[in-house]
Design a protein around this motif. Structure first.
Motif, PDB file in Angstrom:
ATOM      1  N   LEU A   1       0.881  -1.163   0.000  1.00 18.59           N
ATOM      2  CA  LEU A   1       0.000   0.000   0.000  1.00 18.59           C
ATOM      3  C   LEU A   1       0.921   1.215   0.000  1.00 18.59           C
ATOM      4  O   LEU A   1       1.916   1.246   0.726  1.00 18.59           O
ATOM      5  CB  LEU A   1      -0.888   0.038   1.244  1.00 18.59           C
ATOM      6  CG  LEU A   1      -1.965  -1.037   1.363  1.00 18.59           C
ATOM      7  CD1 LEU A   1      -2.852  -0.752   2.576  1.00 18.59           C
ATOM      8  CD2 LEU A   1      -2.813  -1.090   0.100  1.00 18.59           C
TER       9      LEU A   1
ATOM     10  N   PRO B   1      -3.292   0.978  -3.667  1.00 23.64           N
ATOM     11  CA  PRO B   1      -2.693  -0.355  -3.681  1.00 23.64           C
ATOM     12  C   PRO B   1      -1.784  -0.497  -4.914  1.00 23.64           C
ATOM     13  O   PRO B   1      -2.120  -0.019  -5.997  1.00 23.64           O
ATOM     14  CB  PRO B   1      -3.909  -1.283  -3.823  1.00 23.64           C
ATOM     15  CG  PRO B   1      -4.894  -0.470  -4.611  1.00 23.64           C
ATOM     16  CD  PRO B   1      -4.659   0.979  -4.254  1.00 23.64           C
TER      17      PRO B   1
ATOM     18  N   PRO C   1      -4.710  -5.656  -3.846  1.00 23.65           N
ATOM     19  CA  PRO C   1      -4.589  -5.580  -2.377  1.00 23.65           C
ATOM     20  C   PRO C   1      -5.075  -6.874  -1.720  1.00 23.65           C
ATOM     21  O   PRO C   1      -5.845  -7.621  -2.322  1.00 23.65           O
ATOM     22  CB  PRO C   1      -5.511  -4.422  -2.012  1.00 23.65           C
ATOM     23  CG  PRO C   1      -6.537  -4.382  -3.105  1.00 23.65           C
ATOM     24  CD  PRO C   1      -5.850  -4.864  -4.355  1.00 23.65           C
TER      25      PRO C   1
ATOM     26  N   HIS D   1      -5.924  -5.674   3.780  1.00 25.50           N
ATOM     27  CA  HIS D   1      -5.829  -4.284   3.332  1.00 25.50           C
ATOM     28  C   HIS D   1      -7.217  -3.690   3.128  1.00 25.50           C
ATOM     29  O   HIS D   1      -7.503  -2.577   3.572  1.00 25.50           O
ATOM     30  CB  HIS D   1      -5.085  -4.200   1.988  1.00 25.50           C
ATOM     31  CG  HIS D   1      -3.610  -4.449   2.081  1.00 25.50           C
ATOM     32  ND1 HIS D   1      -2.869  -4.907   1.004  1.00 25.50           N
ATOM     33  CD2 HIS D   1      -2.726  -4.301   3.093  1.00 25.50           C
ATOM     34  CE1 HIS D   1      -1.607  -5.028   1.366  1.00 25.50           C
ATOM     35  NE2 HIS D   1      -1.492  -4.668   2.630  1.00 25.50           N
ATOM     36  N   ARG D   2      -8.069  -4.430   2.411  1.00 22.27           N
ATOM     37  CA  ARG D   2      -9.392  -3.921   2.074  1.00 22.27           C
ATOM     38  C   ARG D   2     -10.260  -3.762   3.321  1.00 22.27           C
ATOM     39  O   ARG D   2     -10.979  -2.767   3.464  1.00 22.27           O
ATOM     40  CB  ARG D   2     -10.081  -4.852   1.071  1.00 22.27           C
ATOM     41  CG  ARG D   2      -9.492  -4.745  -0.346  1.00 22.27           C
ATOM     42  CD  ARG D   2      -9.804  -5.982  -1.190  1.00 22.27           C
ATOM     43  NE  ARG D   2     -11.191  -6.379  -1.136  1.00 22.27           N
ATOM     44  CZ  ARG D   2     -12.153  -5.894  -1.935  1.00 22.27           C
ATOM     45  NH1 ARG D   2     -11.847  -5.014  -2.863  1.00 22.27           N
ATOM     46  NH2 ARG D   2     -13.394  -6.310  -1.820  1.00 22.27           N
TER      47      ARG D   2
ATOM     48  N   LEU E   1      -9.735  -0.630  -2.919  1.00 21.29           N
ATOM     49  CA  LEU E   1      -9.504  -0.930  -1.503  1.00 21.29           C
ATOM     50  C   LEU E   1     -10.794  -0.958  -0.682  1.00 21.29           C
ATOM     51  O   LEU E   1     -10.757  -1.104   0.538  1.00 21.29           O
ATOM     52  CB  LEU E   1      -8.530   0.091  -0.905  1.00 21.29           C
ATOM     53  CG  LEU E   1      -7.067  -0.129  -1.299  1.00 21.29           C
ATOM     54  CD1 LEU E   1      -6.208   1.078  -0.943  1.00 21.29           C
ATOM     55  CD2 LEU E   1      -6.523  -1.380  -0.591  1.00 21.29           C
TER      56      LEU E   1
END
Lengths: 598, 598
Positions: free
Chosen positions: A396, A417, A421, A425-426, A554
């Motif tokens: 990221l 990203p 990702p 992360h999301r 994301l």
């Protein structure tokens, strides 16, 4: 380039400089001397000639101080700079001290159990600071005395003070003439039974007089002091050469710095002094002359924070211009980052380039924070040649930046990203976004402070056991400081939010050694529109200034509520509508995809 | 019945009683006398013998005071009681004064421009109150002096002080012996360098000594004062007859009230006194004797607020018992309300009947607030024969009530539609519910106060331009006061929330002249469970104590987020599981439908 990437100091300079300082300690019969990071104006940015802490110790952070004694020297730094200080100061010469966990008074007591005399420069510390330090030393044998500045005495090649030209700030952008502002502030003084106020903050003076300067990086002000009298006259103290080409109102008298002390002593009280920002020397000069002091906030701070309609209109335009540059940049980044050949410095250079291409950039609001992968988790990361990192797939990338334009100051963070990702992360990004949307959508009854709203931004993270260790938002000026008070969105802010106040809205999430996420827009407080079944009570809400896509890759759309999704889609639709006419054809294609509804 | 519906006072008694009081003013050379609502213990409930304000003026509200001068008499009442005061006091005799908008000092100055002497009973006012009043009168010619209580002198048929029996509170329910509590609190005194603390709050004393009493309505305590010494000894001052059957620890000495002054004077300082709750007389007695005072909170308040595991287990059981009674009641209401024959008083009687049927009810936590239609919008409505209203189709009925059981104190509000609710009812109710769910679900990092969470409960209403003019939650005791400090969920509460604190969670919405909505559960602060991707930081959350259905007919399920719907369905499933084994067959059928998922 406004931003540089080379180290400004060398650790090995510390030893000889501290030795020279210690010779001065002995000469003056002192046991120690305090070297703060601040200049006489207590601002976030200092001129090269005032970078005493960096010159002596090597440490270049934006807060901290050194206590140099005969046998030891502590560099007091807060949590943001624990890593940086180790790289910048020589460990055999200076001892990093965790601050505010360790109080200076306690550290001094420990170092000087039998007492001693500590010198300080009364122009570089506030009355508040010295008062607190004195209180901490009350039952010890340590004495604090105001002395000449010992660093200045040994700093042979000290740069000259900046001589940046002062220019008028257009009243069409300011929305009020200086005469109106001075009359308003003078009326506050009269009401509080004060004959004059001492102004020592350059951005207060710039606002009051509708002027701007070029003395400092990132902050378009001139170094100056001023006296505001209760009849709305102002006496301005600065290098008069800076004003050569500027015709000022006859109500504004300009004197050289050297006339300041005498002018203070010629006042009749009560004189208003801001003990949180004015130099300690101001208080002692007045008090020693028997002139009555009223400690109260700098009278410009609150009216400066409540922007005029003209200022809001101006900064709205600045934000669209900056938004277009950001969109060009994000489009470029999406094309180039996946190759794996970019570094953090490449990204910073490119971003400044897109802002320069507007032909309106006067400076950057602050050094761009561009951290990829684990660097994203360092909240105040500033890339140098030494730390520069390759941007790799799976990262990221967090980019926090802003521009200074004549019509506004911007501050925006986007997290992008590199390649696909992860679910983690999301999930984290979506929580940060939910908090950011909660603040964006908030409406609240008149009288609440930033503290009362702060939880709205954190609740989605809290639900997952997560949080971030910084405030949610800070005040922002209009072609002035990117960090201005008194308003904040923070658990420590009791200042009621008022119409016209500009704030950042920047929740984040940081996983040390892994990644960082922050999403930041600027928003402005405005009266909330009436609603059909609403109560009679007056309410406030935020209007968004920043229009730049929030990375859809994301976002876990399934987690968003209907209201959150509606806000996001409306925000993206508005972004396309406002920004697409201002960008290149290729960026327009990118923008259409980046702002498609989810 | 614990609750009564007849007026306890008559407006026409005011004139002769005030005339008698004025004769005493003249006799003593006073220009006025203050009659507060409070007794010596500053609690929410007072015994009949201490209801001086009601006896003199007719006003029976839970806060306020009278300033009786020779030519006028002001009854100072807050916003809750503006309507009630008009019905209860004779307007030719007493003038209602809006308070705190009008300050007593300003009113006195206006009434006595040439000065005068105002008497007050130093046992009925706190040091804080008298200090603030003195400050307000500083530059006037009005003098405050402590005098005999003039009301007591003229109140011929004043009831005798209550002589309610004191009983031991089982340590199995309290979770700590009195010896442990006394040792803990004494250690706090020692740490703060205090030799003793004066305790004047009956619920602090009840908690500290593990005793309960029967002196007051709705509050199971005994009127008493106490001294806690730094060696953990306690001297208790009360009517010794109350304790006849109770063996107390030899560390607890019991003396009659009359011994209190001498015992105070025999202390060696510093003595801890709570200036917000202790009588002004306590401070003056100590100060006049040269005994050093430390003003600080009553040392029992914070440890009392942080419930033991045993207390939480006990009140959990009390809440299930009370929940079963509430379910029987709601089932009965659904069967009987549509007929149109019920009144508010019928509902109050029925509810108390279902609580009594548990065979465990020791009292009601407060007079039930039962308001139908427009009465629901009167936040502190208490029905009498005069105001009693028929419950009609189309009404919302708001019922706020609670029970005192040996193992816990309950407080619950439910709002029920009579016949089909309107879309407007449903929209407002759903917003209130969303706020109530937000608090129920909240997790937050250690150190935050109720103020930091308050906005979560209001945000859904704010979004619609609506709000409510009361706090979101108050502290609650365990078989003690239904309103206890120091914790609150309120924009004025800076007290950090701690594990074990019980709070109400009661957002509402009120449309004057139309309807009122409130949903209230009790919740207890507990360490939040760890979560897989959570930070290392310690967090807190709420566990719900109250399990009673929330009316599904008033919920617009489309508006709820997935998380909100999940909370509601889980809450209802738990309610069925916990409560269904405790209710009648018919109520069980009703409960199954009332807790079906939405």
């Amino acid at each position: 380039m406004f931003q540089t990437f080379t180290a400004a100091t060398r650790p090995e300079d510390g030893l000889p400089r501290l030795a020279a300082l210690r010779r001065e300690l002995v000469r003056d019969g002192l046991d120690g001397f305090l070297i703060p990071r601040a200049d006489r104006h207590q601002g976030e940015y200092v001129a090269d000639c005032d970078a005493r802490l960096a010159w002596l110790t090597g440490f270049t952070g934006s807060a901290g101080f050194c206590a140099a004694l005969r046998d030891r020297a502590g560099v007091f730094i807060d949590g943001r700079y624990r890593v940086q200080v180790k790289a910048q100061v020589s460990p055999d010469v200076f001892t990093p001290v965790p601050w505010p966990e360790t109080k200076l008074a306690d550290w001094l007591q420990d170092a000087l159990p039998h007492g001693g005399i500590i010198g300080f420069d009364a122009w570089l510390h506030t009355a508040d600071e010295i008062g607190k330090l004195r209180a901490g030393l009350e039952h010890t044998k340590i004495t604090l005395i105001a002395t000449e500045n010992l660093v200045d005495r040994i700093w042979a090649d000290r740069p000259a003070p900046p001589q940046g030209k002062i220019t008028a700030y257009p009243v069409e952008l300011a929305g009020k003439t200086s005469a109106e502002k001075r009359a308003d502030c003078a009326a506050r003084l009269t009401k509080a039974d004060q004959r004059a106020a001492v102004l020592t903050l350059p951005d207060s003076i710039a606002w009051l007089l509708n002027i701007r300067g070029t003395d400092l990086p990132s902050l378009p002000v001139a170094q100056a002091f001023a006296l505001l009298h209760d009849d709305a006259r102002v006496t301005l103290f600065t290098d008069r050469a800076k004003l050569a080409e500027l015709p000022l109102d006859p109500q504004i008298e300009v004197l050289d710095w050297s006339a300041f002390d005498a002018a203070l002593l010629a006042l009749s009280g009560p004189v208003r002094v801001d003990r949180k920002t004015a130099p300690y020397a101001v208080s002692t000069l007045l008090a020693d002359a028997g002139i009555k002091l009223h400690y109260a906030d700098d009278p410009c701070i609150l009216p400066k924070a409540c922007k005029t309609e003209a200022e809001i209109a101006a900064t709205t335009v600045a934000h669209l211009r900056d938004g277009a540059a950001m969109v060009e940049f994000l489009c470029w980044l999406d094309e180039n980052a996946p190759s794996g050949s970019l570094t953090e410095i490449d990204v910073v250079r490119a971003l400044e380039g897109f802002r320069r291409a507007t032909n309106a950039l006067r400076g950057i609001s602050f050094d761009t924070i561009c951290g990829t992968g684990p660097h994203g988790a360092i909240v105040h990361y500033r890339v140098t040649e030494d730390t520069n990192r390759q941007i790799a797939t799976g990262d990221l990338l967090l980019v926090d930046s802003g521009g200074q334009y004549i019509d506004g100051t911007t501050d925006i963070t986007r997290t992008v990203p590199i390649g696909p990702p992860s679910d983690d992360h999301r999930a984290c990004f979506t929580r940060v976004l939910q908090g950011m949307i909660a603040i964006s959508r908030a409406r609240w009854p008149l009288g609440l402070a930033g503290r009362d709203l702060d939880a709205l931004a954190r609740m989605p993270l809290w639900q997952a056991g997560q949080d971030y260790d910084h405030g949610t938002g800070h005040g922002v000026g209009v072609f002035l400081s990117v960090h201005e008070g008194p308003q904040r969105i923070s658990r420590v802010s009791d200042t009621p939010l008022e119409s016209g106040m500009i704030l950042s809205n920047e929740p984040g999430y940081y996983r040390e050694g892994a990644f960082g996420i922050r999403i930041e827009n600027l928003i402005v407080v405005q009266p909330a529109p009436d609603l059909p079944q609403g109560d009679a009570r007056k309410m406030l809400s935020f209007v968004t200034l920043t229009y730049v896509p929030i990375d859809r890759r994301l976002i876990d759309a399934m987690v968003l509520s209907a209201a959150e999704r509606e806000w996001l889609n409306a925000y993206h639709a508005a972004t396309f509508e406002k920004i697409s006419p201002r960008v290149s054809a290729s960026a327009r294609v990118w923008l259409a995809a980046a702002t498609a509804p989810i």
